[in-house]
Design an enzyme around this catalytic site. Structure first.
Site, PDB file in Angstrom:
ATOM      1  N   SER A 100     -94.264   9.513 -40.873  1.00  0.00           N
ATOM      2  CA  SER A 100     -94.677  10.890 -40.918  1.00  0.00           C
ATOM      3  C   SER A 100     -94.773  11.131 -42.578  1.00  0.00           C
ATOM      4  O   SER A 100     -94.690  10.350 -43.244  1.00  0.00           O
ATOM      5  CB  SER A 100     -93.235  11.763 -40.432  1.00  0.00           C
ATOM      6  OG  SER A 100     -92.391  11.943 -41.292  1.00  0.00           O
ATOM      7  N   LYS A 101     -95.092  12.469 -42.686  1.00  0.00           N
ATOM      8  CA  LYS A 101     -95.499  12.943 -44.035  1.00  0.00           C
ATOM      9  C   LYS A 101     -94.625  12.628 -44.999  1.00  0.00           C
ATOM     10  O   LYS A 101     -94.677  12.514 -46.250  1.00  0.00           O
ATOM     11  CB  LYS A 101     -95.645  14.483 -43.981  1.00  0.00           C
ATOM     12  CG  LYS A 101     -97.133  14.746 -44.000  1.00  0.00           C
ATOM     13  CD  LYS A 101     -97.249  16.354 -44.233  1.00  0.00           C
ATOM     14  CE  LYS A 101     -98.527  17.044 -43.551  1.00  0.00           C
ATOM     15  NZ  LYS A 101     -98.590  18.301 -42.939  1.00  0.00           N
ATOM     16  N   ARG A 102     -93.088  12.431 -44.419  1.00  0.00           N
ATOM     17  CA  ARG A 102     -92.080  12.169 -45.464  1.00  0.00           C
ATOM     18  C   ARG A 102     -92.248  10.898 -46.042  1.00  0.00           C
ATOM     19  O   ARG A 102     -91.923  10.674 -47.186  1.00  0.00           O
ATOM     20  CB  ARG A 102     -90.716  12.157 -44.613  1.00  0.00           C
ATOM     21  CG  ARG A 102     -90.229  13.537 -44.221  1.00  0.00           C
ATOM     22  CD  ARG A 102     -88.901  13.175 -43.548  1.00  0.00           C
ATOM     23  NE  ARG A 102     -89.088  12.441 -42.407  1.00  0.00           N
ATOM     24  CZ  ARG A 102     -88.616  11.145 -41.939  1.00  0.00           C
ATOM     25  NH1 ARG A 102     -87.873  10.783 -43.112  1.00  0.00           N
ATOM     26  NH2 ARG A 102     -88.905  10.406 -41.105  1.00  0.00           N
ATOM     27  N   HIS A 103     -93.025  10.015 -45.415  1.00  0.00           N
ATOM     28  CA  HIS A 103     -93.116   8.667 -46.229  1.00  0.00           C
ATOM     29  C   HIS A 103     -94.247   8.558 -46.965  1.00  0.00           C
ATOM     30  O   HIS A 103     -94.617   7.640 -47.363  1.00  0.00           O
ATOM     31  CB  HIS A 103     -93.286   7.715 -45.037  1.00  0.00           C
ATOM     32  CG  HIS A 103     -92.140   7.653 -44.114  1.00  0.00           C
ATOM     33  ND1 HIS A 103     -92.246   8.219 -42.947  1.00  0.00           N
ATOM     34  CD2 HIS A 103     -90.990   6.730 -44.164  1.00  0.00           C
ATOM     35  CE1 HIS A 103     -91.026   8.123 -42.349  1.00  0.00           C
ATOM     36  NE2 HIS A 103     -90.256   7.161 -42.828  1.00  0.00           N
ATOM     37  N   GLY A 104     -94.914   9.895 -47.281  1.00  0.00           N
ATOM     38  CA  GLY A 104     -95.999   9.786 -48.159  1.00  0.00           C
ATOM     39  C   GLY A 104     -97.300   9.870 -47.511  1.00  0.00           C
ATOM     40  O   GLY A 104     -97.440  10.765 -46.325  1.00  0.00           O
TER      41      GLY A 104
END
Ligand code: GLU
Length: 470
Positions: free
Chosen positions: A238-242
């Site tokens: 997800s976005k959290r991973h960049g």
């Protein structure tokens, strides 16, 4: 029978890498079999869908080079068709009107949960005929009560789901709009989709969709559910991973060839081979060799592939993509060497096109300052004499190429009895502004005579100013 696959994104955000991989698998399977690849935009969720997202998806597909044979079809343009099918199911007694209020359905669920049962609609309107005329209703599909649905999933293998587990799902809301499961089914049916290749977050919908298809007398497609992509922490990517949006990979300097190669290997393998061209994939890709387990995203491997493609693709192909980055950085290509030349001399040194532009700025842009550390070390008063000598020899050249430049630098160093190091580093910092560049003869050749000399002048002035200040 000709194969038909589709990619059916909901335009509620950018094209993310998981979606891109699903699209790639569907595309490859169609191309490999000489079939048809359809692009279908599932935009029925009016609140979450946007034209911006549609554009982002189309941009992503285009950038990756995943061309479609039919579409894009928009589900919002197909409401009449969905209505017809719902009416048909209703008329044939395969669907029914449900007059339950939201409160009634909630109460039903709560009671079931309190009794430790799995919450589901209990079918209370399934067989009733005492329909009120003044109350809103939704339409539910009459799911079979008995038996088992078997998915012979081309990736996951056999999956069995008992009909007793499935309730009568809503196919049209009380405002008449069709629901996701209905629109997907109608489209897969009407578009003649033979292979539904999609993310395995949809595997729970599949038995319901198969039941509706059967009720419609449609031929069932084959299903292939692709496992999800995880981040490096084992959680769903997800976005959290960049970066997860495909176009963000472009912005970060990746080549589509690298991302495609990376994505295909993320979930599919062919022995221990790592590098695949798209043409080769079209030959050898197969759904049966797809992994059943989720795979974890690994940026280092993507970088490695990117580096490989920067080095090995024809420079003209890399240049096509580099051009975008050059423009993005507001550099003027006409002010410097051809991109092909820059790729040839810098390609080995970088992992991304973004980096390539960064380390090549000085070819296209003049500067008035030198990188601090490099200047401190190499633009000292002792550098003035060798720089002057080099400038003199370079200025005398009538031919400006790697050999003549090389000879001029050597002659200047020899005339002062200096080693190359004493001349080379000051010269490098003078003409590039920093301490890193390809070999000096090549670098100066590409920068050009006039600009090289002007930059040496600038460096000499810098040394002088610094000496005066000291
Ligand atoms: N529109 C769905 C999604 O974006 C995909 C539906 C499907 O592939 O069947 O998740």
């Amino acid at each position: 029978m000709s194969i038909v696959t589709r990619f059916a994104p909901s335009p509620t955000g950018y094209l993310h890498v998981g979606g891109a991989r699903t699209a790639l698998f569907s595309w490859l399977y169609a191309r490999k079999t000489g079939g048809t690849f359809i692009l279908r935009i599932e935009d029925t969720d009016l609140e979450r869908s946007s034209q911006e997202s549609v554009d982002a998806i189309l941009d992503g597909m285009n950038w990756l080079g995943l061309d479609w044979d039919q579409g894009p079809f928009y589900q919002t343009k197909r409401f009449d068709l969905y209505k017809e099918v719902v009416a048909q199911l209703l008329a044939e007694g395969k669907a029914y009107k449900c007059f339950c209020t939201v409160e009634e359905v909630d109460a039903m669920r709560e009671a079931q949960m309190a009794a430790g049962e799995k919450p589901k609609y209990n079918g209370m309107w399934r067989d009733r005929t005492d329909h009120p005329t003044d109350k809103p209703y939704c339409i539910r599909f009459k799911n079979p009560l008995n038996g088992v649905v078997v998915i012979d999933d081309l990736i996951k293998g056999r999956i069995e789901v008992a009909n007793a587990e499935l309730d009568d799902l809503i196919i049209a809301r009380s405002d008449g709009t069709p629901t996701y499961n209905l629109t997907v089914v109608v489209d897969d049916w009407k578009m003649g989709v033979t292979h539904v290749i999609r993310g395995d977050d949809h595997v729970n919908n599949t038995p319901r969709q198969m039941n509706i298809l059967s009720a419609l007398g449609a031929q069932l497609p084959k299903y292939a559910h692709v496992p999800m992509i995880l981040g490096d922490d084992g959680k769903r990517l997800s976005k959290r991973h960049g970066a997860v949006g495909v176009m963000q990979y472009r912005d970060n300097g990746y080549l589509p060839q690298a991302l495609l190669n990376y994505l295909v290997r993320l979930g599919w393998s062919h022995g221990d081979q790592e590098i695949f061209s798209l043409d080769e994939l079209v030959e050898i890709f197969d759904l049966s060799a797809c992994n059943r387990a989720p795979s974890a995203f690994n940026t280092e491997k993507l970088q490695w592939l990117n580096q490989h493609y920067i080095r090995t693709l024809p420079a003209a192909e890399v240049a096509k993509h580099l051009e975008w980055h050059i423009a993005e950085q507001k550099l003027d290509i006409s002010k410097g060497p051809s991109l092909e030349q820059v790729i040839a001399v810098q390609g080995e040194r970088v992992k991304t096109l973004k980096e390539l532009v960064e380390v090549s700025r000085y070819f296209y842009e003049d500067f008035s300052d030198f990188e601090e550390n490099a200047a401190k070390k190499h633009l000292r008063p002792v550098a003035a004499e060798p720089l002057q000598a080099v400038a003199q020899h370079l200025a005398a050249l009538t031919d400006w190429n790697a050999e003549t430049v090389h000879a001029a630098i050597n002659t200047a160093a020899e005339s002062l009895g200096l080693g190359m190091g004493k001349v080379g580093m000051p010269l490098r910092v003078a003409v590039t502004g920093g301490g890193n560049s390809p070999s000096l003869d090549v670098t100066l050749t590409l920068i050009g005579k006039e600009r090289s000399l002007a930059r040496i002048e600038l460096a000499l002035a810098f040394i002088k100013a610094r000496g005066d200040a000291a």
